[in-house]
Design an enzyme around this catalytic site. Structure first.
Site, mmCIF file in Angstrom:
data_model
loop_
_atom_site.group_PDB
_atom_site.id
_atom_site.type_symbol
_atom_site.label_atom_id
_atom_site.label_comp_id
_atom_site.label_asym_id
_atom_site.label_seq_id
_atom_site.Cartn_x
_atom_site.Cartn_y
_atom_site.Cartn_z
ATOM 1 N N CYS A 9 0.787 -1.222 0.000
ATOM 2 C CA CYS A 9 0.000 0.000 0.000
ATOM 3 C C CYS A 9 0.825 1.281 0.000
ATOM 4 C CB CYS A 9 -0.904 0.060 1.222
ATOM 5 S SG CYS A 9 -1.962 -1.356 1.369
ATOM 6 N N GLY A 35 0.764 0.131 -5.037
ATOM 7 C CA GLY A 35 -0.458 -0.663 -5.002
ATOM 8 C C GLY A 35 -1.291 -0.411 -6.234
ATOM 9 N N ASN A 109 -0.600 1.367 5.498
ATOM 10 C CA ASN A 109 0.462 0.659 4.783
ATOM 11 C C ASN A 109 1.237 -0.146 5.818
ATOM 12 O OD1 ASN A 109 3.668 1.643 3.375
ATOM 13 N ND2 ASN A 109 2.519 -0.211 3.029
ATOM 14 N N GLY A 110 1.302 -1.465 5.614
ATOM 15 C CA GLY A 110 2.042 -2.304 6.554
ATOM 16 C C GLY A 110 1.299 -3.585 6.839
ATOM 17 N N TYR A 249 14.093 -1.947 -3.923
ATOM 18 C CA TYR A 249 13.082 -2.173 -4.960
ATOM 19 C C TYR A 249 11.821 -1.314 -4.886
ATOM 20 C CZ TYR A 249 9.239 -4.447 -7.377
ATOM 21 O OH TYR A 249 8.140 -4.685 -8.144
#
Ligand code: SF4
Length: 474
Positions: A9, A35, A109-110, A249
């Site tokens: 996310c 995402g 996010n996580g 990345y």
């Protein structure tokens, strides 16, 4: 690689700007790489909340009428990737509920490592979940009547959840941004025309002309309202655990995260890789896009010229119609093509950011040979991935990770390349600025800084989420 691993996310939020929804839309556009399956925005004018969420890329989910309907000077937004099977609109974020203290929306996010325990406790007391996301657990915990106000609820709940979270909340009165005590995922604070903005990455500030102020610190919770900004703290963790793989990345190279430029870190990774694993080659070829900066660094250090022998198609949407037969390796070919004129008769050094299952790399090596490469030498700008991520990156099972089954020599044989070289853990950590204890390296080392009950339990929970919540029937 990008066909094999996905971040889960990206989040964005803004308070006090008359074009809040438009700016959130643009911010999400810049965070699209975090995402690609769903996107959403929730906005408030101080009295009324409106939301729009949908499946697909940001540009497909929103049109002019949606943005106009998202009225108000405060908004939060989210882009999401999900594990297979749980890709449905019910799990799209931000999640918005109307509870005893009014409207609240959340975007996350996580990954929470104690989500299953908390969820079971809540279900035992009668909570009925609408989604299979961790984020809904936070909302349910906050809805308990014992809290006098939102601030008290947020601080108490964030003390109970464990794992990785960069969160944004929106109420009618305030925007809240919080980062877990280990600081796994990035989260930034910025400013535009006197208004505060928060974002997973700084590239979202650039597109709207916002100025980055600083990173929201691990364990920091910011409450932004018309009264100004207030910073509260959760208890500090024993150690930080920034995700190094964000640098390798996930993050965009034009972002700054964990105190430094992603592009420059990647170039350093490439230079270190060239020192550790030199190659006799005629041309260095990046696997675009995330391998590009490392390939540049490799080329600079080795003196081997850089060539663009692999071209990425950027216009591959969430779904495409696959031919039923006749086109082999279609999924890889639709995303990448090979430039014969750059590759023919050359000893090619291919720089990539990682090898996960190995299936994509195998097809790529074959395609490079078909395009005329005389030799193919693979150089990978991080160590071999041997363990899954429990903190918000969707990895395949431990058994599917090629480095978990094979030695580098066996991987070389499987991929049919002429040589292979992975950057060492020490080499990778020498390319980032903070002391090495400040980073998470669990997917390479197996050392998880936040305990989560083991890999088997982790996968059982992941499968449950992918299959759907036991308490929810579509
Ligand atoms: S396990 Fe790997 S991908 Fe997950 S947070 Fe740690 S370094 Fe990042």
């Amino acid at each position: 690689m990008s066909l094999e691993l996905k971040d889960k996310c990206g989040v964005f939020g803004i308070f006090g700007h008359k074009e809040a929804a438009y700016l959130t839309y643009l911010g999400l556009y810049s965070l699209q790489h975090r995402g690609e399956e769903s996107a959403g925005i929730v906005a408030s004018d101080g009295e009324k909340m409106t939301a729009h969420r949908g499946m697909g890329h940001v540009q497909d989910v929103f049109d002019e009428s949606h943005l106009q309907s998202l009225a108000g000077d405060r908004a939060i937004g989210h882009v999401r990737y999900s594990t297979a099977g749980s890709s449905n609109i019910k799990n799209a974020q931000p999640i918005w509920v109307d509870y005893s203290k009014g409207d609240i929306a959340i975007a996350h996010n996580g990954n929470l490592v104690n989500a299953d325990i908390l969820r079971s406790e809540l279900e035992a007391y009668g909570s009925i979940f609408q989604t299979t996301t961790d984020s809904e657990i936070i909302i349910h915990l906050m809805a308990r009547p014992s809290f006098r106000n939102v601030e008290e609820g947020v601080m108490d709940v964030l003390n109970r959840v464990k794992g990785a979270y960069s969160l944004v909340f929106l109420t009618h009165e305030c925007l809240i941004a919080a980062r877990d005590p280990q600081g796994f995922r990035p989260l930034w604070l910025g400013e535009i025309a006197g208004s505060y903005v928060v974002s997973s990455e700084t590239c979202a500030f650039d597109i709207i002309g916002a100025k980055p102020i600083r990173e929201i610190e691990p364990s920091e919770v910011l409450f932004i309202s018309q009264k100004g900004m207030k910073s509260l703290r959760l208890p500090k963790a024993d150690r930080l655990a920034h995700c190094v793989f964000e640098h390798v990345y996930f993050a965009r190279p034009d972002s700054r995260i964990f105190g430094e430029s992603v592009e420059l870190v990647r170039e350093r990774l490439g230079r270190q890789l060239a020192r550790e694993h030199p190659a006799d080659g005629d041309v260095v070829i990046p696997v675009p896009d995330s391998g590009s900066a490392a390939a540049l660094g490799f080329s600079q250090e080795s003196g081997i010229p850089l060539g663009m022998g692999i071209i990425r198609n950027h216009y591959v949407g969430r779904t495409f119609i696959q031919p039923s037969q006749g086109v082999r390796d279609f999924k890889v070919k639709v995303k990448f093509n090979f430039v014969k004129e750059v590759l023919e008769g050359k000893r090619v050094v291919v720089v990539d950011d990682s090898i996960v299952r190995g299936t994509t790399s195998k097809i790529r090596v074959k395609s490079l040979r078909q395009a005329g490469a005389k030799e193919v030498h693979l150089r990978i700008s991080c160590p071999p991935h041997r363990f899954p991520c429990a903190y918000g990156i969707d990895f395949p099972t431990k058994e599917e990770l090629i480095a978990n089954r094979y030695t580098p020599e066996e991987i070389k044989k499987y991929l049919d390349c002429d040589s292979i070289g992975y950057l060492s853990l020490e080499g990778m950590l020498s390319c980032v600025s903070f002391p090495k204890e400040n980073y998470c390296t669990a997917c390479w080392s197996g050392e998880y800084s936040v305990p989560f009950g083991g890999v088997d339990k982790f996968y059982a929970e992941r499968n449950r989420k992918a299959a759907g919540s036991p308490s929810f029937r579509e």
